[in-house]
Design a protein around this motif. Structure first.
Motif, PDB file in Angstrom:
ATOM      1  N   ARG A  77       0.834  -1.206   0.000  1.00 25.76           N
ATOM      2  CA  ARG A  77       0.000   0.000   0.000  1.00 25.76           C
ATOM      3  C   ARG A  77       0.865   1.251   0.000  1.00 25.76           C
ATOM      4  O   ARG A  77       1.958   1.255   0.575  1.00 25.76           O
ATOM      5  CB  ARG A  77      -0.864   0.019   1.254  1.00 25.76           C
ATOM      6  CG  ARG A  77      -2.057  -0.914   1.175  1.00 25.76           C
ATOM      7  CD  ARG A  77      -2.870  -0.769   2.444  1.00 25.76           C
ATOM      8  NE  ARG A  77      -4.149  -1.437   2.308  1.00 25.76           N
ATOM      9  CZ  ARG A  77      -5.090  -1.362   3.234  1.00 25.76           C
ATOM     10  NH1 ARG A  77      -4.898  -0.665   4.329  1.00 25.76           N
ATOM     11  NH2 ARG A  77      -6.240  -1.973   3.071  1.00 25.76           N
TER      12      ARG A  77
ATOM     13  N   SER B 233      -2.753   8.314   1.342  1.00 22.99           N
ATOM     14  CA  SER B 233      -3.763   8.242   0.291  1.00 22.99           C
ATOM     15  C   SER B 233      -4.492   9.569   0.280  1.00 22.99           C
ATOM     16  O   SER B 233      -4.551  10.243   1.297  1.00 22.99           O
ATOM     17  CB  SER B 233      -4.736   7.111   0.599  1.00 22.99           C
ATOM     18  OG  SER B 233      -5.348   7.347   1.852  1.00 22.99           O
TER      19      SER B 233
ATOM     20  N   VAL C  17     -10.890  10.940   1.232  1.00 23.66           N
ATOM     21  CA  VAL C  17     -12.100  10.477   0.562  1.00 23.66           C
ATOM     22  C   VAL C  17     -13.303  11.122   1.249  1.00 23.66           C
ATOM     23  O   VAL C  17     -13.345  11.220   2.476  1.00 23.66           O
ATOM     24  CB  VAL C  17     -12.185   8.935   0.548  1.00 23.66           C
ATOM     25  CG1 VAL C  17     -12.149   8.351   1.955  1.00 23.66           C
ATOM     26  CG2 VAL C  17     -13.431   8.455  -0.181  1.00 23.66           C
TER      27      VAL C  17
ATOM     28  N   ASP D 237     -16.974  11.805  -3.117  1.00 27.22           N
ATOM     29  CA  ASP D 237     -16.517  10.649  -3.887  1.00 27.22           C
ATOM     30  C   ASP D 237     -17.510   9.499  -3.798  1.00 27.22           C
ATOM     31  O   ASP D 237     -17.586   8.681  -4.712  1.00 27.22           O
ATOM     32  CB  ASP D 237     -15.161  10.173  -3.348  1.00 27.22           C
ATOM     33  CG  ASP D 237     -14.150  11.303  -3.326  1.00 27.22           C
ATOM     34  OD1 ASP D 237     -13.936  11.908  -4.386  1.00 27.22           O
ATOM     35  OD2 ASP D 237     -13.601  11.600  -2.245  1.00 27.22           O
TER      36      ASP D 237
ATOM     37  N   ASN E  92     -15.935  11.279 -10.806  1.00 28.50           N
ATOM     38  CA  ASN E  92     -15.630   9.854 -10.612  1.00 28.50           C
ATOM     39  C   ASN E  92     -16.353   9.271  -9.400  1.00 28.50           C
ATOM     40  O   ASN E  92     -15.948   8.236  -8.874  1.00 28.50           O
ATOM     41  CB  ASN E  92     -14.123   9.662 -10.448  1.00 28.50           C
ATOM     42  CG  ASN E  92     -13.375  10.121 -11.701  1.00 28.50           C
ATOM     43  OD1 ASN E  92     -13.807   9.840 -12.819  1.00 28.50           O
ATOM     44  ND2 ASN E  92     -12.313  10.874 -11.497  1.00 28.50           N
TER      45      ASN E  92
ATOM     46  N   ILE F 218     -13.743   1.351   1.377  1.00 23.52           N
ATOM     47  CA  ILE F 218     -12.588   2.231   1.598  1.00 23.52           C
ATOM     48  C   ILE F 218     -11.497   1.548   2.402  1.00 23.52           C
ATOM     49  O   ILE F 218     -10.513   2.180   2.788  1.00 23.52           O
ATOM     50  CB  ILE F 218     -13.015   3.559   2.278  1.00 23.52           C
ATOM     51  CG1 ILE F 218     -13.666   3.289   3.648  1.00 23.52           C
ATOM     52  CG2 ILE F 218     -13.960   4.344   1.379  1.00 23.52           C
ATOM     53  CD1 ILE F 218     -13.956   4.560   4.430  1.00 23.52           C
TER      54      ILE F 218
ATOM     55  N   TYR G 115     -12.902  -1.115  -5.805  1.00 22.70           N
ATOM     56  CA  TYR G 115     -12.813   0.327  -5.492  1.00 22.70           C
ATOM     57  C   TYR G 115     -11.382   0.606  -5.102  1.00 22.70           C
ATOM     58  O   TYR G 115     -10.892   0.110  -4.083  1.00 22.70           O
ATOM     59  CB  TYR G 115     -13.774   0.673  -4.358  1.00 22.70           C
ATOM     60  CG  TYR G 115     -13.870   2.175  -4.107  1.00 22.70           C
ATOM     61  CD1 TYR G 115     -14.437   3.021  -5.058  1.00 22.70           C
ATOM     62  CD2 TYR G 115     -13.369   2.736  -2.932  1.00 22.70           C
ATOM     63  CE1 TYR G 115     -14.514   4.386  -4.844  1.00 22.70           C
ATOM     64  CE2 TYR G 115     -13.448   4.109  -2.709  1.00 22.70           C
ATOM     65  CZ  TYR G 115     -14.021   4.928  -3.665  1.00 22.70           C
ATOM     66  OH  TYR G 115     -14.101   6.285  -3.460  1.00 22.70           O
TER      67      TYR G 115
ATOM     68  N   HIS H  35      -9.832   3.194  -4.046  1.00 16.92           N
ATOM     69  CA  HIS H  35      -9.521   4.274  -3.114  1.00 16.92           C
ATOM     70  C   HIS H  35      -9.529   3.770  -1.675  1.00 16.92           C
ATOM     71  O   HIS H  35     -10.522   3.877  -0.973  1.00 16.92           O
ATOM     72  CB  HIS H  35     -10.582   5.367  -3.307  1.00 16.92           C
ATOM     73  CG  HIS H  35     -10.147   6.699  -2.816  1.00 16.92           C
ATOM     74  ND1 HIS H  35     -10.270   7.830  -3.564  1.00 16.92           N
ATOM     75  CD2 HIS H  35      -9.585   7.053  -1.656  1.00 16.92           C
ATOM     76  CE1 HIS H  35      -9.801   8.840  -2.867  1.00 16.92           C
ATOM     77  NE2 HIS H  35      -9.381   8.395  -1.710  1.00 16.92           N
ATOM     78  N   LYS H  36      -8.416   3.157  -1.246  1.00 16.54           N
ATOM     79  CA  LYS H  36      -8.361   2.616   0.117  1.00 16.54           C
ATOM     80  C   LYS H  36      -7.632   3.589   1.038  1.00 16.54           C
ATOM     81  O   LYS H  36      -6.609   4.190   0.652  1.00 16.54           O
ATOM     82  CB  LYS H  36      -7.624   1.268   0.130  1.00 16.54           C
ATOM     83  CG  LYS H  36      -8.175   0.237  -0.846  1.00 16.54           C
ATOM     84  CD  LYS H  36      -9.549  -0.268  -0.448  1.00 16.54           C
ATOM     85  CE  LYS H  36     -10.019  -1.367  -1.397  1.00 16.54           C
ATOM     86  NZ  LYS H  36     -11.481  -1.558  -1.375  1.00 16.54           N
TER      87      LYS H  36
END
Lengths: 579, 277
Positions: free
Chosen positions: A6, A10, A13, A77, A99, A151, A192, A194-195
């Motif tokens: 990872r 990030s 979100v 999001d 998105n 997520i 998905y 977007h973690k």
């Protein structure tokens, strides 16, 4: 099993959990935030709702990130909705990104067209049917499990959060966990990317609190031990937090019959020597105006926290605005020197309210704290703010055999105060103009002397560096206050990424104005963008009335209830920076 | 009520050297005399007594007394007194004022102070007129009383303070007359000693705007019946008498409202545990 490496951080979100009032979206939202916090993430949850207690539109507006976040993003999001009832009313507040993903229950029909963006990705989640299969299961918990999985929040963190909310012994716990598991299983098939990436290093030191709780705790740290309360949205939770807390530490909260009573009860308690506070919102502050003037004239320290909402009149009780600035500054009749301060983040509600108690007690004046619905009702993961050590300390009188002059004309304007019970210092505190002894007087000389004395007090205390937050350098500056500050900070960071240097000045001390300090802070700055959330530009006018600013000023304002978006401010800065 | 004084003081020790603004013949002079006498009779120390008032002729009382005083805004005396007493239960707290201050602009606080039953004494000097603004109808004024603001009278039914106090939960209710210094001093002393919210309505003539109230001296008489602890009986008496029966009407046994203060169960910083993850 191999785990994909990872990234260390990030991007944040933004998630909207929506549904009609009573469907439990706020509960689910709070659990999601708490799960993220327990997993090591930062974030916050704001609340927006219609006026109805049940059945109206409601949304938990959440932003989660690896590091601290202060304000809303430009758009969302993820939108997950238990039902679509009246959701079109929140269209402006829940702008979806290109998105974005919209998750809905097919049994609840189609999402309102106004909220949808053409070509947006949609996912079906039959929350109602899934919940029905679990005895005691509820759709909001299915939604929670689904989003948490999307997520990347660990199952254990979600379970922990749910257990902390419901209690380990709750008979709802098993059904909730089963519903969450069902949601999680449904989401595991969804790709998905977007973690969230947690930062567990200092997780255990972090706090999860609302601005209202922070203000309440700050007040107690400053020394408040008496609170008079009249319920009003969005300040009620502050009073509800303080009520049992005061009992724990030997203070007391009294429910008053109206705001006229609550401020006067606070004045009575403070006259008796107990640092006192009341909290309200715009309509209550309007009712308190006459007695704020009494606290000025009789020189009784009190703190009034105004958790602002959209006005005038009843306005929009559940949503933010900064439009009480004018009455906080200028609402009293007569010349009434007092103090107005404004926290500029959830965490700052603590320190600023604590400071307010210190200033009120030291200067023997009423202090108005201008918080707002956005800070007050937003629950946020924060690093505990450092304790600046502000404590209310009142200068007390001592009997010396001479006739006591309660309102003695001292050089600082602050005169030692007697407290009932002290022998030989009896006096009458008076809202009538008075002599140095407190005897009523309508003579010109006494009026002038006492006006001068009360004015002097504003300059008797060193406000130190706390009057404003000043960050960065640049020929362009943004001058703002209150809850706009979070969005401005993010906008400035983005502008910097585009090569535009912008200075931030966020005023915490609004009254007494600090024109010399502000001029010094803006030395070399050529253009100043003034950002605020009022319709008429109350802050802009205040700046021009109370300060001499060499730079070119431009007002960027928007009334509530839509919070400022960093992207809008950034765009304005980019446009304005072009030669 | 707080602990009595070790050395006895006289009524004059509770008077300040400030000359009242009241008109010659005003009933409020009598109330000043009898209130200070009651405090002396109870052997209280001036520093342990606070007199709180709003706005109006009678609300000037604190400035004329030698004890702690608070002269606030119109109608809010009971709110200030409530905050003071709850925060400082060791003090003897007395609120004073007139019928306009207490029953009109402050009417809501009156009702809720009776309900709340904080250990206060509330003395209303009722003269059925706004005197300080030069003669307008108050809530207790007769409906046909002619005046410049409401020619021919307001046509509005008078407020019934004693009945409302009773119905709202006041723990001690009395009617008195400012001309009866000795009798009213005794009633006020009883009111101060009584636990909970004690309400004393003192008929106090305004000789300037209501000169006919000089007759009250002839009309006021001791009530023929002793106080009762039965609110229904007290209400019946009030609603059937002519308004001139003087004396303690009702003494109840409701527990006063007094939350504990000053008892720290946990240190302040422990509250932060509630925010910790």
């Amino acid at each position: 099993m191999t785990v994909a490496a990872r990234p260390k951080t990030s991007p944040p979100v933004s998630i909207a959990v929506t549904g009609s009032g009573g469907t439990g979206v706020m509960t689910a939202g709070n659990m999601l935030l708490e799960a993220a916090a327990l997993a090591g993430c930062y974030g916050f949850m704001g609340r927006t709702s219609g006026p109805q207690i049940r059945g109206g539109e409601a949304a938990a507006l959440i932003r989660l990130a690896s590091g601290p976040v202060e304000g809303y993003a430009d758009c969302f999001d993820l939108l997950i909705s238990v039902d679509w009832l009246n959701l079109e009313r929140l269209t402006a507040e829940i702008q979806l990104g290109a998105n974005a993903i919209v998750i809905g229950d097919p049994s609840q029909g189609e999402p309102p067209a106004s909220i949808m963006v053409p070509g947006i990705r949609r996912l079906a989640l039959p929350m109602k049917d899934m919940a029905k299969k679990i005895p005691g299961g509820r759709p909001n918990m299915v939604a929670l499990g689904y989003v948490a999985c999307l997520i990347g929040l660990p199952e254990a963190a979600v379970a922990d959060a749910v257990q902390r909310t419901l209690g380990a012994e709750s008979d709802r716990l098993a059904a909730s966990l089963a519903a969450i598991k069902a949601g999680r299983i449904a989401a595991s098939a969804v790709d998905y990317p977007h973690k969230l990436v947690p930062d567990l290093a200092h997780r255990d030191e972090r706090w999860l609190m609302t601005g209202n709780e922070a203000a309440g705790y700050g007040a107690l740290k400053g020394g408040v031990r008496f609170v008079a309360a009249y319920p009003i949205t969005p300040a009620t939770e502050m009073l509800e937090w303080m009520s049992p807390a005061l009992t724990e530490i030997g203070g007391v909260l009294v429910q008053a019959e109206d705001e006229l009573a609550s401020i006067n009860m606070a004045i009575g308690a403070s006259y008796g020597g107990t640092p006192a506070l009341t909290a309200t919102s715009g309509p209550g502050l309007s009712l308190m105006m006459e007695s704020l003037g009494l606290a000025v004239a009789a020189e009784v320290p009190i703190v009034v926290v105004d958790v602002m909402r959209a006005g005038p009149s009843t306005g929009i009780p559940t949503k933010m605005e900064q439009s009480d600035l004018n009455i906080a500054l200028y609402g009293q009749h007569g010349d009434a020197p007092h103090v107005v301060v404004a926290p500029n983040s959830v965490a700052d509600c603590l320190a600023t309210t604590q400071w307010a108690v210190h200033l009120a007690e030291a200067m023997q004046v009423p202090v108005v704290v201008l918080s707002d619905q956005l800070m007050g009702q937003t629950r946020m993961v924060i690093d505990p703010p450092p304790d600046r050590g502000f404590v209310g300390e009142r200068q007390l009188a001592a009997a010396n055999g001479e006739a006591y002059r309660r309102y003695a004309l001292t050089p600082s304007g602050i005169s030692p105060m007697a407290i009932p019970g002290m022998a030989g210092l009896m006096y009458t505190a008076d809202g009538l103009e008075h002599s140095e002894r407190g005897t009523p007087s309508s003579q010109a000389k006494d009026h002038l002397a006492q006006l001068d004395k009360r004015e002097r007090k504003l300059h008797a205390v060193d406000f130190g560096p706390h009057w404003a937050d000043i960050e960065g350098e640049g020929e362009i500056a943004v001058l703002t206050w209150g809850s706009c500050t979070g969005a401005v900070r993010e906008a400035i960071a983005r502008a910097r990424d585009q090569g535009i240097a912008v200075k931030l000045v966020s005023l915490r001390l609004l009254l007494p104005a600090q024109p010399d300090r502000l001029a010094a802070a803006l030395a070399g700055v050529k253009r100043v963008l003034v950002v605020e959330q009022t319709h008429s530009g109350q802050f802009h006018r205040y700046l021009r009335a109370e300060h001499t600013l060499a730079a070119e000023l431009k007002s960027m304002r928007r009334p509530g209830p839509l919070p400022m978006r960093p992207g809008d401010i950034r765009d304005e800065l980019v446009r304005w920076s072009r030669p | 009520m707080n602990a009595p004084s070790p050395t006895l003081l006289a009524a004059k020790d509770f008077k300040s050297d400030t000359k009242p603004v009241w008109c010659p013949g005003c009933g409020d002079y009598g109330v000043l005399t009898l209130l200070t006498r009651a405090l002396a009779d109870l052997a209280l120390r001036p520093e342990n007594v606070a007199v709180v008032s709003g706005i109006g002729c009678s609300s000037r009382m604190p400035a004329y007394m030698n004890c702690y005083g608070f002269h606030g805004v119109h109608g809010r005396a009971l709110a200030v007194a409530t905050g003071l007493k709850v925060a400082r239960p060791d003090l003897t707290v007395i609120a004073t004022g007139g019928d306009g201050d207490g029953y009109s602009i402050g009417g809501n606080h009156f009702i809720h102070a009776c309900r709340r039953n904080v250990d206060l004494t509330y003395i209303v000097m009722d003269n059925h007129v706004y005197g300080m603004t030069k003669g307008q109808s108050s809530p207790t004024t007769e409906p046909d009383w002619d005046n410049a603001l409401m020619p021919g009278g307001t046509g509005v039914r008078p407020f019934q303070p004693l009945v409302i106090a009773l119905a709202s939960g006041a723990n001690f209710v009395a009617r008195a007359f400012s001309g009866d210094i000795t009798g009213t001093a005794e009633i006020v002393a009883q009111a101060i000693k009584a636990p909970g919210f004690a309400f004393v309505e003192i008929m106090s003539p305004c000789v300037t705007f209501r000169p006919e109230q000089r007759e009250w001296k002839e009309l006021a008489r001791p009530s023929p019946v002793p106080p009762t602890d039965d609110p229904a009986r007290a209400a019946r008496r009030l609603m059937t008498d002519d308004g001139f029966n003087i004396g303690v009407l009702y003494t109840g046994n409701r527990k006063p409202y007094q939350p504990a203060t000053g008892q720290e169960r946990k240190p302040l910083n422990a509250l932060a545990q509630g925010f910790a993850l």
